[in-house]
Scaffold this motif. Structure first.
Motif, PDB file in Angstrom:
ATOM      1  N   THR A   1       0.830  -1.203   0.000  1.00 42.32           N
ATOM      2  CA  THR A   1       0.000   0.000   0.000  1.00 42.32           C
ATOM      3  C   THR A   1       0.867   1.257   0.000  1.00 42.32           C
ATOM      4  OG1 THR A   1      -1.528   1.320   1.363  1.00 42.32           O
ATOM      5  CG2 THR A   1      -0.397  -0.459   2.489  1.00 42.32           C
ATOM      6  N   GLN A   2       0.567   2.142  -0.903  1.00 49.22           N
ATOM      7  CA  GLN A   2       1.295   3.404  -0.964  1.00 49.22           C
ATOM      8  C   GLN A   2       0.972   4.240   0.260  1.00 49.22           C
ATOM      9  OE1 GLN A   2       2.254   7.223  -1.107  1.00 49.22           O
ATOM     10  NE2 GLN A   2       0.099   6.909  -1.556  1.00 49.22           N
ATOM     11  N   SER A   3      -0.320   4.439   0.495  1.00 51.47           N
ATOM     12  CA  SER A   3      -0.741   5.333   1.578  1.00 51.47           C
ATOM     13  C   SER A   3      -0.584   4.699   2.953  1.00 51.47           C
ATOM     14  CB  SER A   3      -2.210   5.717   1.398  1.00 51.47           C
ATOM     15  OG  SER A   3      -3.011   4.552   1.489  1.00 51.47           O
TER      16      SER A   3
ATOM     17  N   GLU B   1      -2.990   3.520   4.433  1.00 52.65           N
ATOM     18  CA  GLU B   1      -4.244   3.828   5.138  1.00 52.65           C
ATOM     19  C   GLU B   1      -5.460   3.273   4.405  1.00 52.65           C
ATOM     20  OE1 GLU B   1      -4.213   5.132   8.050  1.00 52.65           O
ATOM     21  OE2 GLU B   1      -2.324   6.237   8.220  1.00 52.65           O
ATOM     22  N   THR B   2      -5.253   2.482   3.369  1.00 50.30           N
ATOM     23  CA  THR B   2      -6.391   1.978   2.594  1.00 50.30           C
ATOM     24  C   THR B   2      -7.239   1.042   3.458  1.00 50.30           C
ATOM     25  OG1 THR B   2      -5.120   2.211   0.584  1.00 50.30           O
ATOM     26  CG2 THR B   2      -7.001   0.721   0.485  1.00 50.30           C
ATOM     27  N   ALA B   3      -8.518   1.386   3.614  1.00 50.43           N
ATOM     28  CA  ALA B   3      -9.363   0.670   4.574  1.00 50.43           C
ATOM     29  C   ALA B   3      -9.430  -0.822   4.268  1.00 50.43           C
ATOM     30  CB  ALA B   3     -10.762   1.280   4.566  1.00 50.43           C
TER      31      ALA B   3
ATOM     32  N   LYS C   1      -7.453   4.392 -17.856  1.00 50.97           N
ATOM     33  CA  LYS C   1      -8.892   4.604 -17.624  1.00 50.97           C
ATOM     34  C   LYS C   1      -9.130   5.599 -16.500  1.00 50.97           C
ATOM     35  CE  LYS C   1      -9.821   0.234 -16.427  1.00 50.97           C
ATOM     36  NZ  LYS C   1     -10.312  -1.029 -15.881  1.00 50.97           N
ATOM     37  N   GLU C   2      -8.320   5.553 -15.447  1.00 52.25           N
ATOM     38  CA  GLU C   2      -8.643   6.413 -14.302  1.00 52.25           C
ATOM     39  C   GLU C   2      -8.367   7.885 -14.577  1.00 52.25           C
ATOM     40  OE1 GLU C   2      -6.593   5.677 -10.619  1.00 52.25           O
ATOM     41  OE2 GLU C   2      -4.711   5.239 -11.613  1.00 52.25           O
ATOM     42  N   VAL C   3      -7.423   8.184 -15.448  1.00 54.73           N
ATOM     43  CA  VAL C   3      -7.151   9.607 -15.687  1.00 54.73           C
ATOM     44  C   VAL C   3      -7.798  10.155 -16.958  1.00 54.73           C
ATOM     45  CG1 VAL C   3      -5.042   9.713 -14.303  1.00 54.73           C
ATOM     46  CG2 VAL C   3      -4.866   9.180 -16.732  1.00 54.73           C
TER      47      VAL C   3
HETATM   48  O1  M6R Z   1      -2.631   3.654  -0.982  1.00 51.84           O
HETATM   49  P1  M6R Z   1      -2.810   2.337  -1.633  1.00 51.84           P
HETATM   50  O2  M6R Z   1      -1.601   1.903  -2.407  1.00 51.84           O
HETATM   51  O3  M6R Z   1      -3.271   1.264  -0.698  1.00 51.84           O
HETATM   52  O4  M6R Z   1      -3.972   2.553  -2.696  1.00 51.84           O
HETATM   53  C1  M6R Z   1      -4.478   1.494  -3.434  1.00 51.84           C
HETATM   54  C2  M6R Z   1      -5.370   1.987  -4.544  1.00 51.84           C
HETATM   55  O5  M6R Z   1      -6.442   2.705  -4.033  1.00 51.84           O
HETATM   56  C3  M6R Z   1      -4.605   2.873  -5.534  1.00 51.84           C
HETATM   57  O6  M6R Z   1      -3.503   2.209  -6.075  1.00 51.84           O
HETATM   58  C4  M6R Z   1      -5.537   3.313  -6.676  1.00 51.84           C
HETATM   59  O7  M6R Z   1      -5.884   2.204  -7.462  1.00 51.84           O
HETATM   60  C5  M6R Z   1      -4.899   4.410  -7.515  1.00 51.84           C
HETATM   61  N1  M6R Z   1      -5.923   5.299  -7.958  1.00 51.84           N
HETATM   62  C6  M6R Z   1      -4.221   3.877  -8.723  1.00 51.84           C
HETATM   63  O8  M6R Z   1      -3.639   4.864  -9.498  1.00 51.84           O
END
Ligand code: M6R
Length: 610
Positions: free
Chosen positions: A347-349, A351-353, A489-491
């Motif tokens: 996880t980058q953040s 904090e992903t629930a 797709k997301e951007v």
């Molecule tokens: O913070 P995280 O890495 O846990 O986030 C996971 C996804 O929400 C995140 O990678 C999301 O898919 C991004 N929008 C991708 O660009």
């Protein structure tokens, strides 16, 4: 996702709250607001739209006199449309709140309090927190017991900050499963959903636990139990590379962060490489890595796609069986876990629930957990048995780019180390792999970045007027295809699908009509020719084909594909390098279509609700 800020101090609160809300904008939101102790009492200003709109409204309505305390919020709608009436703060009687999270039993609580005659003024789940606090406060006149009562009634996740109208210049806050930090600074005391909102005033912060309450006054930042007993908290310092350094010379954060890719690789290598070999001392603590007989990788979105590429590395180098699972599925449909399993949460953040909930489920089942995290001291880092940090630096754009690169680089190193320990790779082979990672890969990436004009021109062709786009590949190329499709797709809002190239003819090829764009990724020795055959199949049906490959194609193939982009990096690192091409491809596609590149519609940077 929703952002929260609270302030109490010697400076004018509205300006600080608005500044903090702007710093939280990157999280994604659709309405915003603030509430302050004005000289005349509690005042709320909120609106659908941007923080700038709240600022304008505040400027029109602001009362005369000093204001030292308040709370602010950016809302990402879950319950109820993104309108002014649903924007936070919400007020009930003497209480005003902002909330991040989801109150799962809000419907029944709303019905209960509506029946008791409480006016409910919004369609949100959050408002019930204000109602519960007010109901209890009216009985006891004590904020802490009101918080205790509200907590005992709600089910769900929350970070909540509250003002009580007769307690001038005091902010209370409490949390469960949603992030919240508190910071004492030179100019006063803050709380926020993450430290970006306050990092311009200091670099030290604390994290309240789930049974604690934060109390901000002008003089003091107090963290206590619900009975008022003061708690001494560890103080964290923001790491220098986790500060937001701004966009610099770049037009957008996304572009800047794509250009950060070589640096993200170098810094992550620096952290986990000694004398040219991978070195994961920290991971040794639990001896997790050598005992594992199977690895499960659990994550969401781009982080999951990084895990899928990681699976390829673990299987190829270390011969370890690996399964990858979407965190939101894992948490409710946990696959049978075996003795000897190691679960890696990426996880980058941090904090992903869904990822956090999946990790908690794994821990409940006694399976060792390793978190691969980019954000220091985040919940995932704190809760996992062991943490390995990626060193991508702060990622601000909603679309994850450099974090994906750092995650895959780290997994590549880890797979190499495990392979060496298991005797599946010689030290010389690992050393050569590390050399490729540390030096050839960043150079390969830099070459792609330098060629961004060509990539923009290609992207224009494939993205300008098309409603959909297909990505195909096999093996690691398929893993990259999945990430590339998600990115675009997301951007750009183009409908994108990724398919294992050989799977296309089992149904999806029905969608291939003249001019439909197909991006084929073909690298390596094992399946290059196979993917090329699939490319021919779609070309025969009139698709417009872009081939992204690791070699100069044969003269014949060069005439079959409409466009070819060659990234001359052979071997297992091709996918990491080509990811930069596809990130730029998505960025320019979004730009061409006039999309809000850094803040795509409906998306949030940190998905703190399930
Ligand atoms: O913070 P995280 O890495 O846990 O986030 C996971 C996804 O929400 C995140 O990678 C999301 O898919 C991004 N929008 C991708 O660009």
């Amino acid at each position: 996702m929703c952002g929260i800020i609270g302030y109490c101090g010697q400076e004018q609160a509205p300006a600080l709250l608005l500044r903090g809300l702007k710093d939280l904008e990157y999280r994604g939101y659709d309405s915003a607001g603030l509430s302050v102790f004005a000289p005349t009492g509690l005042q709320i200003v909120k609106t659908a739209g941007r923080v700038a709109d709240v600022e304008e409204k505040w400027d029109r309505q602001k009362p005369k006199g000093d204001i030292f305390c308040g709370i602010g919020h950016t809302r990402w709608a879950t319950h109820g449309a993104p309108t002014e009436r649903n924007a936070h703060p919400h007020r009930a009687g003497q209480v005003c709140i902002v909330h991040n999270g989801i109150i799962e039993n809000a419907d029944s609580l709303r019905a209960e309090f509506a029946a008791k005659g409480y006016p409910l003024l919004s369609d949100t789940d959050s408002e019930i927190l204000a109602v519960l606090l007010d109901a209890a406060y009216a009985r006891t006149g004590e904020a802490l017991s009101a918080i205790r009562y509200a907590r005992s009634r709600v089910v769900g996740s929350y970070a909540c900050a509250a003002l009580f109208s007769d307690q001038r210049d005091v902010v209370y806050a409490f949390r469960k499963d949603s992030p919240l930090i508190a910071a004492k600074t030179q100019i006063g005391n803050f709380l926020a959903s993450d430290f970006f909102a306050v990092s311009r005033y200091g670099d030290r912060y604390m994290i309240p636990e789930e049974d604690e309450v934060v109390v901000l006054t002008k003089e003091e930042l107090l963290i206590c139990k619900e009975n008022g007993e003061r708690v001494v908290k560890p103080v964290y310092t923001v790491q220098p590379d986790s500060r937001d350094t701004g966009k610099g010379i770049f037009e957008h954060y996304m572009l800047k962060e794509i250009f950060d890719a070589p640096d993200a690789v170098r810094k992550t290598c620096e952290a986990y490489m000694r004398d040219g070999l991978p070195d994961f001392q920290a991971f040794d603590t639990q001896n997790l890595r050598f005992q594992a007989s199977r690895i499960g990788i659990v994550a969401c979105g781009t982080a999951l796609n990084a895990g899928k590429l990681g699976r390829y590395f673990f299987e190829t180098f270390a011969g370890l069986p690996v399964f990858c699972e979407i965190a939101s599925e894992f948490r409710y449909y946990t696959p049978p876990l075996l003795p000897g399993d190691l679960l890696i949460f990426i996880t980058q953040s941090g904090e992903t629930a869904d990822t956090l909930a999946a990790m908690r489920e794994a821990k409940k089942q006694g399976v060792p957990t390793l978190a691969v995290v980019n954000t220091p001291n985040s919940a995932a880092a704190r809760e996992a048995d062991c943490v390995l940090y990626t060193h991508a630096g702060t990622e601000t754009a909603v679309a994850s780019t450099k974090a994906y690169i750092a995650q895959t680089a780290l997994l590549y190193m880890l797979a190499n180390e495990i392979a060496a320990r298991k005797g599946r790779l010689t030290q010389a082979a690992v050393r050569e792999n590390m050399r490729q990672l540390d030096s050839r890969l960043p150079v390969g990436m830099a070459n792609i970045l330098a060629d961004c004009g060509t990539i923009q021109a290609l992207s224009d062709v494939y993205c300008a007027d098309n409603a959909s786009c297909f990505f195909i590949g096999r093996g690691a190329d398929y893993d990259l295809a999945e990430e590339s499709a998600l990115k675009l797709k997301e951007v750009s809002y183009i409908h994108c699908e990724a398919y294992a190239a050989g799977e296309l003819k089992h149904g999806t090829i029905a969608l291939i009509a003249p001019h439909v764009p197909v991006v084929a990724i073909a690298s390596g020795e094992r399946t290059y020719e196979k993917t090329v055959s699939n490319l021919r199949e779609v070309r025969a049906r009139g698709a417009r084909v872009l081939l992204v490959t690791d070699r100069n194609p044969s003269a014949e193939l060069a005439t079959i594909a409409d466009d070819v982009y060659t990234i001359p990096l052979r071997g297992d690192l091709f996918a990491l390098c080509a990811a930069v091409f596809f990130q730029l491809f998505a960025y320019y596609g979004a730009l061409r279509r006039g999309c809000d590149v850094d803040k795509p519609r409906n998306l949030a940077k940190s998905v703190t609700v399930e």
